[in-house]
Scaffold this active site. Structure first.
Site, PDB file in Angstrom:
ATOM      1  N   GLN A   1       0.780  -1.245   0.000  1.00  0.00           N
ATOM      2  CA  GLN A   1       0.000   0.000   0.000  1.00  0.00           C
ATOM      3  C   GLN A   1       0.814   1.301   0.000  1.00  0.00           C
ATOM      4  OE1 GLN A   1      -3.381   2.272   2.695  1.00  0.00           O
ATOM      5  NE2 GLN A   1      -3.155   0.099   3.015  1.00  0.00           N
TER       6      GLN A   1
ATOM      7  N   ASN B   1       9.547  -0.115  -2.400  1.00  0.00           N
ATOM      8  CA  ASN B   1       9.369  -0.388  -0.970  1.00  0.00           C
ATOM      9  C   ASN B   1       9.542  -1.879  -0.672  1.00  0.00           C
ATOM     10  OD1 ASN B   1       6.779  -0.912  -2.166  1.00  0.00           O
ATOM     11  ND2 ASN B   1       5.796  -0.750  -0.184  1.00  0.00           N
ATOM     12  N   PHE B   2      10.627  -2.435  -1.208  1.00  0.00           N
ATOM     13  CA  PHE B   2      10.978  -3.808  -0.870  1.00  0.00           C
ATOM     14  C   PHE B   2      11.488  -3.874   0.562  1.00  0.00           C
ATOM     15  CE2 PHE B   2      11.869  -4.155  -5.569  1.00  0.00           C
ATOM     16  CZ  PHE B   2      10.786  -4.976  -5.825  1.00  0.00           C
TER      17      PHE B   2
ATOM     18  N   THR C   1      13.442 -10.035 -12.272  1.00  0.00           N
ATOM     19  CA  THR C   1      14.713  -9.318 -12.119  1.00  0.00           C
ATOM     20  C   THR C   1      15.783 -10.191 -11.476  1.00  0.00           C
ATOM     21  OG1 THR C   1      13.896  -8.431 -10.049  1.00  0.00           O
ATOM     22  CG2 THR C   1      13.661  -7.031 -11.976  1.00  0.00           C
ATOM     23  N   LYS C   2      15.457 -11.471 -11.283  1.00  0.00           N
ATOM     24  CA  LYS C   2      16.502 -12.378 -10.798  1.00  0.00           C
ATOM     25  C   LYS C   2      17.171 -13.118 -11.962  1.00  0.00           C
ATOM     26  CE  LYS C   2      15.334 -12.864  -6.001  1.00  0.00           C
ATOM     27  NZ  LYS C   2      14.686 -13.615  -4.938  1.00  0.00           N
TER      28      LYS C   2
ATOM     29  N   LEU D   1       8.441  -8.740 -15.109  1.00  0.00           N
ATOM     30  CA  LEU D   1       9.882  -8.846 -15.331  1.00  0.00           C
ATOM     31  C   LEU D   1      10.494  -9.612 -14.167  1.00  0.00           C
ATOM     32  CD1 LEU D   1      12.126  -7.692 -17.246  1.00  0.00           C
ATOM     33  CD2 LEU D   1      12.416  -5.856 -15.581  1.00  0.00           C
TER      34      LEU D   1
ATOM     35  N   GLU E   1       1.689  -1.838   8.229  1.00  0.00           N
ATOM     36  CA  GLU E   1       0.945  -0.710   8.811  1.00  0.00           C
ATOM     37  C   GLU E   1       0.961  -0.633  10.348  1.00  0.00           C
ATOM     38  OE1 GLU E   1      -1.209   1.894   7.428  1.00  0.00           O
ATOM     39  OE2 GLU E   1      -1.063   2.420   9.525  1.00  0.00           O
TER      40      GLU E   1
ATOM     41  N   ARG F   1       6.633  -9.388 -10.607  1.00  0.00           N
ATOM     42  CA  ARG F   1       7.169 -10.723 -10.858  1.00  0.00           C
ATOM     43  C   ARG F   1       6.218 -11.510 -11.775  1.00  0.00           C
ATOM     44  NH1 ARG F   1       9.662 -13.508  -5.779  1.00  0.00           N
ATOM     45  NH2 ARG F   1       8.149 -12.097  -4.879  1.00  0.00           N
TER      46      ARG F   1
ATOM     47  N   LYS G   1      11.231  -5.960   8.774  1.00  0.00           N
ATOM     48  CA  LYS G   1      10.173  -5.774   7.781  1.00  0.00           C
ATOM     49  C   LYS G   1       8.983  -5.170   8.513  1.00  0.00           C
ATOM     50  CE  LYS G   1      11.315  -9.329   4.492  1.00  0.00           C
ATOM     51  NZ  LYS G   1      10.859 -10.532   3.798  1.00  0.00           N
TER      52      LYS G   1
ATOM     53  N   GLY H   1      -5.870  18.932  22.826  1.00  0.00           N
ATOM     54  CA  GLY H   1      -5.408  20.247  22.368  1.00  0.00           C
ATOM     55  C   GLY H   1      -6.056  21.368  23.152  1.00  0.00           C
ATOM     56  N   GLY H   2      -6.069  22.554  22.568  1.00  0.00           N
ATOM     57  CA  GLY H   2      -6.584  23.730  23.265  1.00  0.00           C
ATOM     58  C   GLY H   2      -8.095  23.719  23.471  1.00  0.00           C
TER      59      GLY H   2
ATOM     60  N   ASP I   1       0.915   3.364   6.128  1.00  0.00           N
ATOM     61  CA  ASP I   1       0.969   2.993   4.705  1.00  0.00           C
ATOM     62  C   ASP I   1       0.707   4.189   3.783  1.00  0.00           C
ATOM     63  OD1 ASP I   1       1.606   0.392   5.244  1.00  0.00           O
ATOM     64  OD2 ASP I   1      -0.393  -0.404   4.918  1.00  0.00           O
TER      65      ASP I   1
HETATM   66  C1  LIG Z   1       6.120  -5.248   2.902  1.00  0.00           C
HETATM   67  C2  LIG Z   1       7.185  -6.276   3.276  1.00  0.00           C
HETATM   68  C3  LIG Z   1       7.088  -6.627   4.763  1.00  0.00           C
HETATM   69  C4  LIG Z   1       6.913  -7.525   2.426  1.00  0.00           C
HETATM   70  O1  LIG Z   1       7.939  -8.467   2.617  1.00  0.00           O
HETATM   71  P1  LIG Z   1       8.131  -9.696   1.610  1.00  0.00           P
HETATM   72  O2  LIG Z   1       6.799 -10.164   1.132  1.00  0.00           O
HETATM   73  O3  LIG Z   1       8.991 -10.699   2.272  1.00  0.00           O
HETATM   74  O4  LIG Z   1       8.824  -9.058   0.305  1.00  0.00           O
HETATM   75  P2  LIG Z   1      10.240  -8.355   0.058  1.00  0.00           P
HETATM   76  O5  LIG Z   1      10.045  -6.939  -0.264  1.00  0.00           O
HETATM   77  O6  LIG Z   1      11.210  -8.621   1.180  1.00  0.00           O
HETATM   78  O7  LIG Z   1      10.763  -9.068  -1.289  1.00  0.00           O
HETATM   79  C5  LIG Z   1      10.789 -10.479  -1.406  1.00  0.00           C
HETATM   80  C6  LIG Z   1      11.534 -10.994  -2.595  1.00  0.00           C
HETATM   81  O8  LIG Z   1      10.813 -10.762  -3.819  1.00  0.00           O
HETATM   82  C7  LIG Z   1      11.762 -10.552  -4.851  1.00  0.00           C
HETATM   83  N1  LIG Z   1      11.168  -9.851  -5.976  1.00  0.00           N
HETATM   84  C8  LIG Z   1      10.347  -8.774  -5.936  1.00  0.00           C
HETATM   85  N2  LIG Z   1      10.026  -8.394  -7.198  1.00  0.00           N
HETATM   86  C9  LIG Z   1      10.664  -9.246  -8.016  1.00  0.00           C
HETATM   87  C10 LIG Z   1      10.725  -9.410  -9.438  1.00  0.00           C
HETATM   88  N3  LIG Z   1      10.056  -8.581 -10.243  1.00  0.00           N
HETATM   89  N4  LIG Z   1      11.471 -10.409  -9.937  1.00  0.00           N
HETATM   90  C11 LIG Z   1      12.129 -11.241  -9.138  1.00  0.00           C
HETATM   91  N5  LIG Z   1      12.122 -11.170  -7.806  1.00  0.00           N
HETATM   92  C12 LIG Z   1      11.396 -10.170  -7.258  1.00  0.00           C
HETATM   93  C13 LIG Z   1      12.815  -9.733  -4.173  1.00  0.00           C
HETATM   94  O9  LIG Z   1      14.009  -9.738  -4.925  1.00  0.00           O
HETATM   95  C14 LIG Z   1      12.924 -10.441  -2.822  1.00  0.00           C
HETATM   96  O10 LIG Z   1      13.781 -11.551  -2.955  1.00  0.00           O
HETATM   97  P3  LIG Z   1      15.005 -11.838  -1.912  1.00  0.00           P
HETATM   98  O11 LIG Z   1      14.441 -11.686  -0.547  1.00  0.00           O
HETATM   99  O12 LIG Z   1      15.368 -13.238  -2.277  1.00  0.00           O
HETATM  100  O13 LIG Z   1      16.067 -10.871  -2.204  1.00  0.00           O
HETATM  101  C15 LIG Z   1       8.599  -5.724   2.947  1.00  0.00           C
HETATM  102  O14 LIG Z   1       8.668  -5.510   1.562  1.00  0.00           O
HETATM  103  C16 LIG Z   1       8.952  -4.422   3.662  1.00  0.00           C
HETATM  104  O15 LIG Z   1       9.253  -4.409   4.865  1.00  0.00           O
HETATM  105  N6  LIG Z   1       8.953  -3.309   2.909  1.00  0.00           N
HETATM  106  C17 LIG Z   1       9.339  -2.016   3.456  1.00  0.00           C
HETATM  107  C18 LIG Z   1       8.259  -1.405   4.307  1.00  0.00           C
HETATM  108  C19 LIG Z   1       6.929  -1.390   3.585  1.00  0.00           C
HETATM  109  O16 LIG Z   1       6.804  -0.792   2.555  1.00  0.00           O
HETATM  110  N7  LIG Z   1       5.935  -2.056   4.174  1.00  0.00           N
HETATM  111  C20 LIG Z   1       4.611  -2.204   3.602  1.00  0.00           C
HETATM  112  C21 LIG Z   1       3.883  -0.956   3.598  1.00  0.00           C
HETATM  113  S1  LIG Z   1       2.349  -1.136   2.795  1.00  0.00           S
END
Ligand SMILES: CC(C)(COP(=O)(O)OP(=O)(O)OC[C@H]1O[C@@H](n2cnc3c(N)ncnc32)[C@H](O)[C@@H]1OP(=O)(O)O)[C@@H](O)C(=O)NCCC(=O)NCCS
Length: 419
Positions: free
Chosen positions: A17, A96-97, A74-75, A72, A140, A38, A137, A251-252, A169
């Site tokens: 979000q 925001n990964f 990206t790995k 895409l 919200e 992905r 990680k 507040g006031g 968020d």
């Molecule tokens: C939201 C959150 C908790 C989710 O965690 P998660 O589901 O484990 O996802 P991550 O962002 O850590 O990414 C997971 C993997 O997806 C992979 N990925 C994402 N997009 C990709 C793509 N297009 N192609 C290939 N791999 C991809 C990443 O490379 C990562 O792999 P790795 O851990 O092996 O390096 C985490 O992203 C986070 O803390 N973000 C920052 C704070 C935030 O924005 N929170 C949410 C607010 S709404």
């Protein structure tokens, strides 16, 4: 119609979000936002909380309107090459990964700068760089706990409470847009890009400024007179931390949530009533208590302090035979700051919000019509068209062709499962 951000291309490496809310806003204002997802899966919110089998969930459609979708991987080596090309030809990347993900992908900030020194890279994490929790990680409610909102929300005899509003968020996303546009202004002057970092903890904290005010007042004088815990009230005493104040603003101007006709069966039959200092005279008139206007025991805010809950009880008595709408219609004539508590059902149907474009109906190619929240900011010279969100990979071939890939190259990328 030309839009302010026409010509700005954004790599939208966002999910859930916080950041999708930011890039959706920028897309409404004209940016070409390419959501990179992905292959086969996409943003997790496409499938979370689905209400129509096979259709992208509202969670996704309401946060990703007006964007294009590129799948895409990206790995893969091929995927990294495509991303590298995109970085060279884009203005911004928003991500925001989880902590360290981009570095592991091979796209550290240093590498991105090498590829495109004009790139503005906006990054959201739970905690700021160098913070002792930087590896966490965050979602919200975690952010609401980390940024003070939870510790000061709720009632004094209950646990810390999170707000329904997306303070961690969407709020972070809205703040991030300010950072991105500021960096864009600076780039126009210097020709250089920069990294804009924002933590969800800071975004929540930034909304809790008045609680830091209260902590410092409490440290100094030992009490907070506009909180229900103020010594004269029957709710307890102060410790050394800002307490949860229930429905007091702290507040006031003292205020409280007051029951109206029908509260026994309607959970939202309430108004919020504020006792604004200079509105005391009109309040006494509205309540039919004109004697309070000249009674020294009620005339000043200080005099009212120790009987504020008795005053609220008197107002509730007055409200007993009035609906929340009737009450506000009377009170507005006396210039009293108040409002009915509006449910989401009422807001969704509100003719005012439909007229202003704050609630918008969108027609989506798969799910059909649904409601979303439009731009909260209104412009005198910009018409905002809130569009549908893309289906997964809808614009993959189109974006690759924009990047200069031939039909043959694109076919190869598909075969390699890089897109
Ligand atoms: C939201 C959150 C908790 C989710 O965690 P998660 O589901 O484990 O996802 P991550 O962002 O850590 O990414 C997971 C993997 O997806 C992979 N990925 C994402 N997009 C990709 C793509 N297009 N192609 C290939 N791999 C991809 C990443 O490379 C990562 O792999 P790795 O851990 O092996 O390096 C985490 O992203 C986070 O803390 N973000 C920052 C704070 C935030 O924005 N929170 C949410 C607010 S709404």
């Amino acid at each position: 119609m030309t839009k302010p951000l026409d010509g700005i291309r954004i790599i939208d490496f966002t999910h859930v979000q916080a950041d999708p809310a930011c890039t959706q806003l920028l897309a409404w204002y004209g940016a070409d936002v390419i959501k990179v997802e992905r292959p086969g899966a996409g943003d997790v919110t496409r499938s979370q909380l689905r209400d129509i089998p096979g259709a992208d969930a509202l969670y996704f459609t309401m946060l990703n309107g007006n964007k294009r979708s590129l799948t895409l991987d990206t790995k893969t080596q091929e995927g990294k090459e495509v991303l590298g090309k995109m970085i060279k030809t884009s203005d911004m990347m928003v991500e925001n990964f989880g902590p360290g993900v981009l570095d592991r992908m091979g796209f550290s900030w240093a590498r991105i700068q090498e590829l495109n020194p004009k790139m503005i890279m906006a990054s959201v994490k739970g905690f700021s760089d160098g913070h002792s929790y930087e590896d966490l990680k965050v979602y919200e409610n975690v952010a609401q706990c980390a940024g003070d909102a939870a510790s000061t929300t709720g009632f004094w005899d209950g646990p810390p409470t999170v707000s329904a509003a997306a303070l961690g968020d969407s709020n972070t996303g809205m703040h991030l847009a300010i950072g991105i546009l500021t960096a864009l202004m600076q780039r126009q002057k210097t020709g250089k890009g920069q990294k804009v970092s924002y933590s969800m903890q800071d975004a929540v904290l930034n909304l809790c400024r008045v609680k830091l005010r209260d902590q410092q007042r409490l440290d100094k004088i030992g009490y907070l007179e506009k909180y229900p815990q103020y010594p004269q009230y029957p709710h307890g005493t102060f410790s050394d931390v800002v307490p949860r104040g229930g429905n007091a603003s702290g507040g006031g101007q003292p205020g409280w949530m007051l029951k109206c006709k029908g509260w026994e069966t309607d959970p939202n039959a309430y108004i919020y009533f504020t006792i604004q200092g200079h509105a005391w005279k009109p309040i006494t008139k509205a309540l039919g208590k004109p004697e309070w206007a000249t009674d020294p025991a009620y005339m000043t805010a200080e005099a009212r302090q120790d009987k504020i809950f008795d005053i609220f009880a008197t107002i509730e008595e007055w409200l007993k035979d009035k609906t929340k709408y009737e009450a506000v219609d009377i009170l507005r004539k006396f210039d009293i700051p108040c409002a009915p508590v509006l449910s989401m059902k009422e807001l969704a149907a509100s003719p005012d919000l439909r007229k202003s474009g704050s609630i918008v109906e969108v027609d989506h190619k798969v799910r059909g019509k649904y409601l979303t929240i439009g731009s909260p900011i209104k412009f005198s010279d910009l018409e905002i068209e809130v569009g549908q969100s893309p289906v997964l990979g809808e614009h993959t071939d189109e974006v690759l062709a924009d990047l200069g890939y031939s039909a043959d190259d694109i076919a190869k990328l598909h075969t390699a499962k890089a897109v």
